[in-house]
Design a protein around this motif. Structure first.
Motif, PDB file in Angstrom:
ATOM      1  N   ALA A 139       4.838  -6.692   8.382  1.00 31.90           N
ATOM      2  CA  ALA A 139       4.473  -6.399   7.121  1.00 31.90           C
ATOM      3  C   ALA A 139       3.993  -4.903   6.530  1.00 31.90           C
ATOM      4  O   ALA A 139       3.343  -4.236   6.874  1.00 31.90           O
ATOM      5  N   SER A 199       8.224 -12.694  -2.099  1.00 35.31           N
ATOM      6  CA  SER A 199       7.429 -11.762  -1.599  1.00 35.31           C
ATOM      7  C   SER A 199       6.204 -10.138  -2.152  1.00 35.31           C
ATOM      8  O   SER A 199       7.935  -9.671  -2.223  1.00 35.31           O
ATOM      9  N   ASP A 222       9.090  -9.395   5.182  1.00 36.21           N
ATOM     10  CA  ASP A 222       8.915 -10.947   4.995  1.00 36.21           C
ATOM     11  C   ASP A 222      10.186 -11.582   4.951  1.00 36.21           C
ATOM     12  O   ASP A 222      10.779 -12.444   5.233  1.00 36.21           O
ATOM     13  N   TYR A 259       6.190  -8.041  -0.404  1.00 36.65           N
ATOM     14  CA  TYR A 259       6.113  -7.356   1.330  1.00 36.65           C
ATOM     15  C   TYR A 259       7.333  -7.379   1.478  1.00 36.65           C
ATOM     16  O   TYR A 259       7.994  -8.565   1.737  1.00 36.65           O
ATOM     17  N   ARG A 281       4.769  -2.774   2.793  1.00 38.88           N
ATOM     18  CA  ARG A 281       4.342  -2.128   1.771  1.00 38.88           C
ATOM     19  C   ARG A 281       4.880  -1.356   1.190  1.00 38.88           C
ATOM     20  O   ARG A 281       6.084  -0.543   1.583  1.00 38.88           O
TER      21      ARG A 281
END
Length: 319
Positions: free
Chosen positions: A305, A125, A130, A127, A307
């Protein structure tokens, strides 16, 4: 102070939190989910055992005498370079390794080997949250003191965490490091994952670390520098205080029942198999069960989540 011939050193205990329980000198729990896969014994090399998926795209190596005890890889083809690599050091409880091997066994069972596909090869992912959601869901918190370009999430007791390096420069760089225990060669457990490791596999490993379930060990397996950080409950005491089951109702097996069954099964396996390094561990287990006072040596020898930060290049720090 206990001496080496003190019978209490070999008392069976339940250890919590599990991530501070150490390796227990056995990798059985880590190999259990893939026990039906081909086993390759390499007694002459540093890697003593390799368990592979039937098509050999997944390889689980056991380095019984090394600091990095486990090396697990997955590739598009049996002879291709690893798509990703996970390593677990010699202090990591094999129950944590089992979180990964269980997920790998499930992914492989659902894959089509003729198509060279499988969820164990999917891209991670974008992110980072996750991959560590089981930890944040369990109350682990982000540490505001992490270095620039990294994120660190710490357990409520401060004795475990995960370091996320968002400043990777290559696919083979380590981006996630799960750790537990005080700094030191014999006290710090570490599991590392390279950049292309699928997020759900890291999450499966992290979920075991977040579990509150204790694990079974012998008292001498707990490092003296960690003993004050864990809760130790003698198995005999746990069985004694447990409420008696009604005669007409079948009870769930106690940890002692599980232990005895596992040893018995292992002894039966050893009787049918060649005398490998793994079998020596079983023989030691058999001798231990006959006398609690007998000296028993070590065996063979594993939040929403967010970034990632886009600007970074500081190497991962070690706690």
């Amino acid at each position: 102070m206990r001496t080496s011939d003190d019978p209490s050193l070999y008392e069976e205990i339940l250890v919590s939190p599990m991530y501070l329980a150490g390796s227990g000198s056995s990798g059985d729990a880590g190999f259990a989910p893939v026990s039906h896969w081909p086993h390759h014994y390499l007694d002459d090399g540093p890697c003593q055992l390799v368990v592979t998926s039937p098509d050999r795209r997944i390889q689980i190596g056991w380095f019984g005498d090394d600091f990095e005890l486990w090396k697990i890889t997955a590739a598009q083809e049996a002879v291709a370079p690893p798509h990703w690599t996970a390593t677990f050091n010699h202090v990591t409880p094999p129950e944590i390794v089992a979180g990964l091997t269980t997920a790998l066994a499930q992914d492989y069972a659902a894959s089509d080997p003729y198509e060279n596909n499988g969820r164990f090869l999917t891209n991670p992912s974008t992110y980072w949250a996750d991959a560590v959601r089981p930890l944040t869901d369990a109350g682990w918190k982000q540490d505001g003191g992490a270095e620039l370009g990294t994120v660190e999430i710490i357990a409520p007791d401060g004795q475990a965490g995960v370091l996320i390096n968002n400043r990777r420069s290559g696919w083979d760089d380590e981006t996630f490091t799960l750790w537990a225990g005080p700094r030191g060669w014999g006290t710090r457990a570490e599991a590392t994952f390279t950049a292309r490791t699928p997020s759900h596999l890291i999450a499966a490993t992290a979920a075991v670390m977040a579990s509150s379930a204790p694990v079974l060990r012998e008292r001498h397996m707990i490092h003296h520098e960690v003993e004050h950080l864990v809760t130790l409950t003698p198995v005999a005491q746990a069985v004694t205080v447990a409420p008696a089951a009604e005669p007409s109702v079948s009870r769930a097996p106690t940890p002692l029942d599980v232990r005895r069954t596992a040893v018995t099964q292992a002894v039966h396996r050893a009787a049918r198999a060649p005398r490998t390094a793994a079998d020596l561990r079983v023989m030691a287990a058999q001798s231990r069960s006959s006398s609690a006072a007998q000296y028993r040596p070590g065996s063979l020898a594993p939040a929403a989540a967010a970034r990632p930060s886009a600007n970074s290049s500081t190497p991962r720090r070690s706690r």
